[in-house]
Design a protein around this motif. Sequence first.
Motif, PDB file in Angstrom:
ATOM      1  N   CYS A 196      72.863 131.446  17.270  1.00  0.00           N
ATOM      2  CA  CYS A 196      72.617 130.340  16.355  1.00  0.00           C
ATOM      3  C   CYS A 196      72.384 129.082  17.173  1.00  0.00           C
ATOM      4  O   CYS A 196      72.900 128.955  18.283  1.00  0.00           O
ATOM      5  CB  CYS A 196      73.819 130.149  15.413  1.00  0.00           C
ATOM      6  N   GLN A 198      73.393 126.279  16.047  1.00  0.00           N
ATOM      7  CA  GLN A 198      74.533 125.435  15.692  1.00  0.00           C
ATOM      8  C   GLN A 198      75.834 126.135  16.091  1.00  0.00           C
ATOM      9  O   GLN A 198      75.845 127.341  16.368  1.00  0.00           O
ATOM     10  CB  GLN A 198      74.546 125.146  14.183  1.00  0.00           C
ATOM     11  N   VAL A 199      76.902 125.358  16.078  1.00  0.00           N
ATOM     12  CA  VAL A 199      78.232 125.919  16.391  1.00  0.00           C
ATOM     13  C   VAL A 199      79.223 125.289  15.401  1.00  0.00           C
ATOM     14  O   VAL A 199      80.106 124.539  15.790  1.00  0.00           O
ATOM     15  CB  VAL A 199      78.663 125.602  17.838  1.00  0.00           C
ATOM     16  N   HIS A 203      83.556 125.789  11.002  1.00  0.00           N
ATOM     17  CA  HIS A 203      84.157 126.757  10.076  1.00  0.00           C
ATOM     18  C   HIS A 203      83.538 128.148  10.207  1.00  0.00           C
ATOM     19  O   HIS A 203      83.886 129.034   9.431  1.00  0.00           O
ATOM     20  CB  HIS A 203      83.939 126.277   8.638  1.00  0.00           C
ATOM     21  N   CYS A 204      82.624 128.364  11.148  1.00  0.00           N
ATOM     22  CA  CYS A 204      81.784 129.577  11.141  1.00  0.00           C
ATOM     23  C   CYS A 204      82.608 130.872  11.158  1.00  0.00           C
ATOM     24  O   CYS A 204      83.405 131.097  12.066  1.00  0.00           O
ATOM     25  CB  CYS A 204      80.855 129.550  12.345  1.00  0.00           C
ATOM     26  N   GLY A 234      74.696 134.311  12.381  1.00  0.00           N
ATOM     27  CA  GLY A 234      73.805 133.490  13.151  1.00  0.00           C
ATOM     28  C   GLY A 234      72.668 132.835  12.350  1.00  0.00           C
ATOM     29  O   GLY A 234      72.701 132.756  11.136  1.00  0.00           O
TER      30      GLY A 234
HETATM   31  S1  SF4 Z   1      77.992 128.566  10.013  1.00  0.00           S
HETATM   32 FE1  SF4 Z   1      77.757 129.792  11.880  1.00  0.00          FE
HETATM   33  S2  SF4 Z   1      75.879 130.946  11.576  1.00  0.00           S
HETATM   34 FE2  SF4 Z   1      75.869 129.276  10.079  1.00  0.00          FE
HETATM   35  S3  SF4 Z   1      74.760 127.618  11.058  1.00  0.00           S
HETATM   36 FE3  SF4 Z   1      76.903 127.300  11.515  1.00  0.00          FE
HETATM   37  S4  SF4 Z   1      77.264 128.317  13.491  1.00  0.00           S
HETATM   38 FE4  SF4 Z   1      75.316 129.057  12.681  1.00  0.00          FE
END
Ligand code: SF4
Length: 347
Positions: free
Chosen positions: A64, A66-67, A70-71, A108
């Motif tokens: 992904c 992003q990080v 809450h993932c 991801g």
């Molecule tokens: S929640 Fe997890 S999978 Fe979704 S954008 Fe954020 S880091 Fe990526």
Amino acid sequence: MSAINFHPSLQHRSHPLASPVAQRHLLAELPLARSFEDAVASTGHAPLRSQTPTVLQMNVGKRCNQVCRHCHVDAGPDRREVMTPEVIAACLRLLATGAIGVVDITGGAPELHPQFREIVREARALGCHVIDRCNLTITQLPDYQDLPEFLAEHEVEVVASLPAYSLKQTEAQRGNGVFDASITALRQLNALGYGQPESGLVLNLVTNPVGAFLPPNQRSLEATWKREMMRRHGIVFNHLYTITNMPISRFLEFLLESGNLEAYMEKLVNAFNPAAIAGLMCRYTLSVGWDGRLYDCDFNQMLEMALPQTIFEVTLADLGDRPIQVAAHCFGCTAGAGSSCGGATAA
Ligand code: SF4
Ligand code: SF4
């Protein structure tokens, strides 16, 4: 926009909770008022069993851009797991039987998978309805700027995550720079027809609480969001889904480190809603992992609670009326109005 360096993955930090086994043990040892199995039994639904699946949810990998804090996937730019071509081919073979009509592609950031567009094209050619769980910011990366047009061309339903309609709350959860990039992406999707009446291009937004509490009522929140997204940003969308934060992976880490874990679990247990059982997504979903292992849902996938079969050997007869594996995290799906990939289940 480059990858957002906010909160590195548990795996990247060699955190003990990077292990699904460690997460399961931690949750199993919590002193809850009752087990999820007992709660389900009190509704007459025990043991929980699936219906024949109508949705194939493909988790194509943990990469992904992003990080987010809450993932539940522990996804990030440092993750390397991607669905293999063999698994994709097996998924498409299953879809070609015509038994499952909806393909829900997640990650991801699913669009980072090199075969993402191939999966979309082939699933559409098979007549499937395709959903892309999009984090929005991916469309602002140099190699993905034509993604909105591609999605529109193939009539892919976009389910886009955005914690809040304000910058501060969104970036508290998802990292600096996410909000403006998300708003730009939503405007581009709107310009292509997404979320516009009669276009047939569906744009749904997903919000989850920025903190250790349950989401507010989905219907009233949707009305507020529609008003505020139009007033503040000139953006339209079809539906708002509210999703409860699941006590796994990075949200579990947050709960543990903020001292909120037991109180949050108690909140989920006390808010158990029998009416949420019927709409549990595990009852109609088959979740496939990047390596071909199968699960009842994406949450069970992250906790590595696999079904006996893999995508290579599963038959249609295996899929209906199968026992669903449950544990304490499942209280996240039955609290209050219920929660699934499609939002509240008992609103
Ligand atoms: S929640 Fe997890 S999978 Fe979704 S954008 Fe954020 S880091 Fe990526
Ligand atoms: S976590 Fe998965 S298995 Fe448990 S109730 Fe929710 S959807 Fe079903």
